[in-house]
Design a protein around this motif. Structure first.
Motif, PDB file in Angstrom:
ATOM      1  N   LEU A 303       9.446   8.241  -7.108  1.00 57.45           N
ATOM      2  CA  LEU A 303      10.054   6.942  -7.334  1.00 57.45           C
ATOM      3  C   LEU A 303       9.026   5.983  -7.947  1.00 57.45           C
ATOM      4  CD1 LEU A 303      12.885   5.720  -6.742  1.00 57.45           C
ATOM      5  CD2 LEU A 303      11.858   4.623  -4.765  1.00 57.45           C
ATOM      6  N   ASP A 304       7.790   6.044  -7.403  1.00 56.70           N
ATOM      7  CA  ASP A 304       6.739   5.169  -7.934  1.00 56.70           C
ATOM      8  C   ASP A 304       6.419   5.530  -9.377  1.00 56.70           C
ATOM      9  OD1 ASP A 304       6.721   3.917  -5.562  1.00 56.70           O
ATOM     10  OD2 ASP A 304       4.875   4.842  -4.786  1.00 56.70           O
ATOM     11  N   SER A 305       6.340   6.831  -9.635  1.00 56.34           N
ATOM     12  CA  SER A 305       5.960   7.258 -10.983  1.00 56.34           C
ATOM     13  C   SER A 305       7.003   6.858 -12.018  1.00 56.34           C
ATOM     14  CB  SER A 305       5.732   8.768 -11.032  1.00 56.34           C
ATOM     15  OG  SER A 305       6.985   9.429 -11.027  1.00 56.34           O
ATOM     16  N   LYS A 306       8.258   6.718 -11.586  1.00 59.18           N
ATOM     17  CA  LYS A 306       9.297   6.274 -12.510  1.00 59.18           C
ATOM     18  C   LYS A 306       9.432   4.756 -12.481  1.00 59.18           C
ATOM     19  CE  LYS A 306      10.548  10.541 -13.438  1.00 59.18           C
ATOM     20  NZ  LYS A 306      10.283  11.174 -14.733  1.00 59.18           N
ATOM     21  N   SER A 307       8.551   4.095 -11.720  1.00 59.02           N
ATOM     22  CA  SER A 307       8.561   2.648 -11.509  1.00 59.02           C
ATOM     23  C   SER A 307       9.955   2.083 -11.247  1.00 59.02           C
ATOM     24  CB  SER A 307       7.863   1.900 -12.655  1.00 59.02           C
ATOM     25  OG  SER A 307       8.358   2.308 -13.893  1.00 59.02           O
ATOM     26  N   VAL A 308      10.587   2.676 -10.209  1.00 57.19           N
ATOM     27  CA  VAL A 308      11.861   2.159  -9.713  1.00 57.19           C
ATOM     28  C   VAL A 308      11.622   1.737  -8.273  1.00 57.19           C
ATOM     29  CG1 VAL A 308      14.253   2.769  -9.180  1.00 57.19           C
ATOM     30  CG2 VAL A 308      13.163   3.714 -11.216  1.00 57.19           C
ATOM     31  N   THR A 309      12.257   0.638  -7.849  1.00 55.01           N
ATOM     32  CA  THR A 309      12.080   0.211  -6.462  1.00 55.01           C
ATOM     33  C   THR A 309      13.270   0.664  -5.634  1.00 55.01           C
ATOM     34  OG1 THR A 309      13.053  -1.879  -7.111  1.00 55.01           O
ATOM     35  CG2 THR A 309      10.643  -1.816  -6.916  1.00 55.01           C
TER      36      THR A 309
END
Lengths: 565, 312
Positions: A303-309
């Protein structure tokens, strides 16, 4: 084998042997002893030889079998006498027959065996009398009939013997019924047994856990036992309607209000939770643990690597899913529906809670609000919007396999109860490093209670021991031992948080402040007939994705099962 | 009594002593030997059928038994249920696949094995082995095989036959057929054994005679062999038919009725309604419908069988 067993079997052997003697009109050598042995041999023949030899050839004429039997008997007997070993085992035999054979083996030096062999062998000679084939067949048939008679007695009496010995010695036993057979929960149960044994060292605990089907098999077994008037001393049941609408309503439970008060649980267990397990002014079961049904699990690194919260609302969720899909994850939402679609029902109830709030949720689940309300259609619409981002093979996978998709990185989100956490950690995933959890979209500040409790059935054989068990279940010590293993949080608010991992600590803090609502998918909010009907509807919804039709079908279920409840 | 007192004493003696005589062992033995099974069957089969029918006519829809008579209301309600309607359609569909598959494959293998070639004994056993497994084992194995992500789809991918890939048990259109596949795999060996026994029972003279009359092998099969196998085929239909109507374990293990109602069966719903939902009356009503369905299949067979016996 107990002594009573042996005596009963010998008696039955004697009866069968005597009947056989009467039918063949010829005494066995050795009088009563001979008759007993003959009866036992006959029983062995029926169990070990005849039914296995004859069964595949049922259509064959009866004249065929004496030759076959004599061969089988001759072979079996001579083999045993030569090698001194037991008769050939060709399949699993019931316990009682093993005993018969064991007894028989010990006494194989007794004489009548040869006589019996002569009786069957060749079918021609019997003493000085010369028998026709017809006579022989008819007499052998009668003997076999007598033996069958004796055998059914043996089985019956053996069964009686067992149950008598179980019920006869009432004190000193405790039978606990549950469906905790998986890793974690099984260990938690064992921890509670240890605590119980420390307090009541003379009590023997029987663990009657029934595996399979997330409790559905266990519930079927329990229903049979309750209806049959043979309840376990205490059994696992989801808090609330699952117990109240069924066994409490059928007045097969004993209220535990006095235990609750004497143990002072009012000050330790939140009132919202007490309300869930109460009805008609009484408390009916003791909550052992609390699971959270409304949790969104995510693969943190991905999730972080796709920069989605992590999404905060239903619409957030939809846009997060579409972003993830655009960034190359084909099915960002892991969905399981194997074993009756209860996982999809959890999606629904979480979304109703999100769309309508706690009061609306409680009303709609009590039949006081309509499922055709815009809030419910909103909840269904969210699911419909998410489905294109979910795997299509949901009916083949269960929730733990959906967890695997997060670990494998083929999915990012999974909406599931906090038992998923135990699954992740057992697969060496670290909380808040590899995976994270937030309340399911739009349910921040609300806590969907999935709670296991233990109750006290009327007619429990060891009632006093069961009361002791309930006290252990509600005790600080018991809950501190059970919950870390099970992956849930304690129902008591005074258990030290240091025993738990970071996510459980976060949930424990929220449990104290959040609004608590009972889960319908896990039996607390609604009776089982409604919840099962909703499962079916959700299975249909996955296929037809028809919001209006599903909402009106849900309302029909509500009319049928919630209003009358 | 009046006639007896009117008779002279001497004549009276003889019949009374006859009627007072105890029944002989010869007469009593069959009764004694039969009575346990007759009583047990009367109570545990017919008694319980009666109890089930009674339960299906009352309003027992919670854990608390409620014997308020409601007539056929439960049946009415049952046939209105979307789920039960789907169940009935599925049962018919599944039975058709299952019977056709078993009989075609069973007859085919039986004819092949009847050619008395080398190794027929080996293959005979190979085809029979699935029968020794329980449906639970078959179901579990086939669930793994048909898992869309790991099973046969992977093999198809590796063979570059990706276009044959399918959702199998997860697609509503293929799920029931996939279920049928597993059932046919298990039971066609049984069918094969029955047909093989039938084939071996056809006297060679009949075929010889037909050959002499100039029939070719194809005509021989359709005009001689196949008609003579009719009783075997009927038995196979009866035995497989009632298995398929009552199928539970395979569905429970493989799909649990999903996706949607695609593979749901009356027996599975009966179990869920009774023990999951505590709708005892509804469960009993399903049981009665199932009983009637099986009876429709079995009773004509029994009648036909009995008539055959009396004709002999």
């Amino acid at each position: 084998m107990t002594l009573t067993h042996l005596i009963v079997l010998l008696l039955v052997g004697a009866v069968a042997g005597l009947i056989g003697e009467r039918l063949v009109s010829r005494g066995t050598p050795g009088g009563l002893l001979g008759a007993i042995v003959a009866g036992l041999v006959g029983a062995w023949l029926m169990v070990d030889v005849l039914h296995l030899v004859i069964a595949p050839e049922l259509s064959c004429c009866s004249a065929w079998w004496p030759a076959e039997v004599s061969r089988a008997v001759g072979a079996g007997a001579s083999r045993r006498s030569q090698r001194g070993e037991g008769p050939p085992t060709r399949g699993p035999s019931p316990d009682a027959f093993l005993i018969i054979r064991r007894v028989f083996d010990e006494d194989s030096r007794w004489p009548p065996l040869g006589t019996w062999r002569r009786l069957f062998k060749g079918g021609g000679h019997m003493g000085n009398e010369r028998w026709s084939r017809r006579q022989f067949v008819s007499r052998a048939g009668k003997t076999a009939g007598g033996v069958v008679l004796g055998l059914s007695f043996a089985d019956f009496l053996a069964a009686c013997g067992t149950s008598n010995s179980a019920t006869g010695s009432g004190t000193g036993k405790l039978e606990i019924f549950s469906w905790w057979t998986g890793p974690g929960e099984k260990d938690g149960l064992a921890e509670m047994f240890k605590i119980y044994s420390k307090k009541y060292p003379s009590v023997t605990i029987t663990n009657s856990a029934v595996a399979g089907g997330a409790g559905s098999t266990a519930k079927a077994v329990l229903a049979t036992r309750m209806q049959g008037g043979n309840p376990p001393d205490s059994f696992q049941v989801h808090a609330g309607q699952e117990l109240i609408s069924s066994w409490v309503k059928a007045s097969k439970m004993e209220p535990i209000t006095s235990i609750w008060n004497s143990e002072g649980w009012d000050s330790k267990i939140p009132k919202d939770l007490k309300d869930i397990v109460s009805a008609n002014g009484d408390v009916w079961s003791v909550p052992v643990n609390v699971h959270r049904g409304n949790a969104l699990w995510y693969n943190k690194k991905l999730l972080d690597s796709k920069s989605v919260t992590p999404p905060q609302s239903g619409d957030d969720m939809t846009s997060a899913l579409s972003q993830l899909k655009a960034k190359g994850i084909a099915t960002p939402l892991a969905l399981a529906s194997k074993g009756g679609n209860w996982q999809v029902q959890m999606l629904l109830e979480n979304n109703i809670l999100a769309a309508g709030g706690a009061d609306f949720y409680k009303n709609v689940m009590a039949g006081k609000a309509s499922f055709t309300d815009a809030k419910v259609t909103q909840a269904l619409t969210w699911i419909k919007q998410w489905l294109p981002y979910a795997n299509t093979d949901s009916s083949a996978i269960d929730w733990d396999e959906a967890d695997n998709r997060l670990i494998a990185g083929t999915a990012v989100f999974h909406i599931m109860g906090d038992w998923a956490k135990g699954d992740f950690t057992s697969k060496n995933w670290v909380p808040n490093t590899d995976f994270g959890a937030v309340p399911s979209p739009g349910t921040t500040g609300k806590y969907m209670i999935v709670c296991d409790t233990f109750g006290l059935p009327k007619g429990a054989k060891d009632r006093d021991n069961a009361v002791g068990w309930l006290k252990v279940c509600g005790s600080q010590e018991g809950q501190a031992a059970f919950n870390p293993k099970k992956g849930s949080i304690p129902a008591r608010t005074d258990v030290s948080a240091s025993l738990f991992d970071a996510i459980a600590q976060q949930f424990m803090a929220e449990f104290k402040t959040d609004t608590l609502v009972p889960s319908s998918a896990h039996g607390s909010a609604t009776p089982p007939n409604f919840a099962n009907g909703v499962n079916d509807e959700m299975g249909q919804f996955l296929q037809n994705k028809d919001v209006t039709k599903t909402a009106s079908n849900l309302q029909k279920l509500s009319d049928e099962f919630l209003k009358t409840a | 009594m009046a006639t007896a007192s009117a008779q002279p004493v001497m004549v009276e003696r003889l019949p009374r002593s006859r009627s007072l005589r105890l029944p002989t062992w010869e007469k009593l033995t069959p009764l004694l030997l039969l009575s346990p099974s007759v009583i047990l069957i009367a109570v545990f089969v017919y008694g319980f059928i009666g109890a089930t029918i009674r339960t299906s006519l009352v309003r027992w829809n919670s854990a608390l038994p409620d014997y308020t008579f409601v007539g056929l209301h439960n049946y009415q309600r049952l046939f209105q249920l979307e789920r039960f309607q789907a169940d009935l359609v599925n049962t018919v569909h599944f039975t058709a696949i299952f019977l056709a598959g078993c009989i075609v494959i069973g007859l085919g293998t039986a004819v092949l094995l009847d050619q008395r070639l080398r190794g027929t004994l080996f293959f005979q056993n190979v085809y029979m082995y699935p029968l020794a497994l329980s449906f639970v084992v078959t179901g579990t194995v086939w669930r793994w095989i048909l898992n869309p992500n790991s099973g046969v789809n992977v093999i198809l991918d590796n063979l570059h036959l990706g276009f044959l890939k399918s959702g199998w048990l997860t697609d509503t259109h293929t799920a029931l057929n996939s279920l049928g596949l597993a059932a046919v795999w298990q039971m066609s060996g049984f069918c094969m054994a029955m047909f093989l026994a039938g084939l071996r029972g056809i006297p060679e003279e009949l075929r010889e005679a037909a050959r002499v009359d100039g029939a070719n092998e194809w005509q021989l099969f359709w005009r001689i062999t196949f008609p003579l196998l009719r009783p075997i085929t009927l038995s196979a239909v009866i035995i497989l038919g009632h298995i398929s109507l009552k199928i539970f374990d395979l569905v429970y293990v493989m799909t649990f009725g999903g996706p949607g109602y695609a593979t749901d069966m009356p027996s599975l719903y009966m179990w869920i309604a009774t023990f999951g939902q505590f709708l005892y009356s509804r469960g009993a009503a399903i049981a009665v419908v199932l009983l009637l369905m099986v009876a429709v299949l079995i009773v004509p067979y029994l009648v036909w069988n009995l008539r055959g016996e009396t004709e002999q």
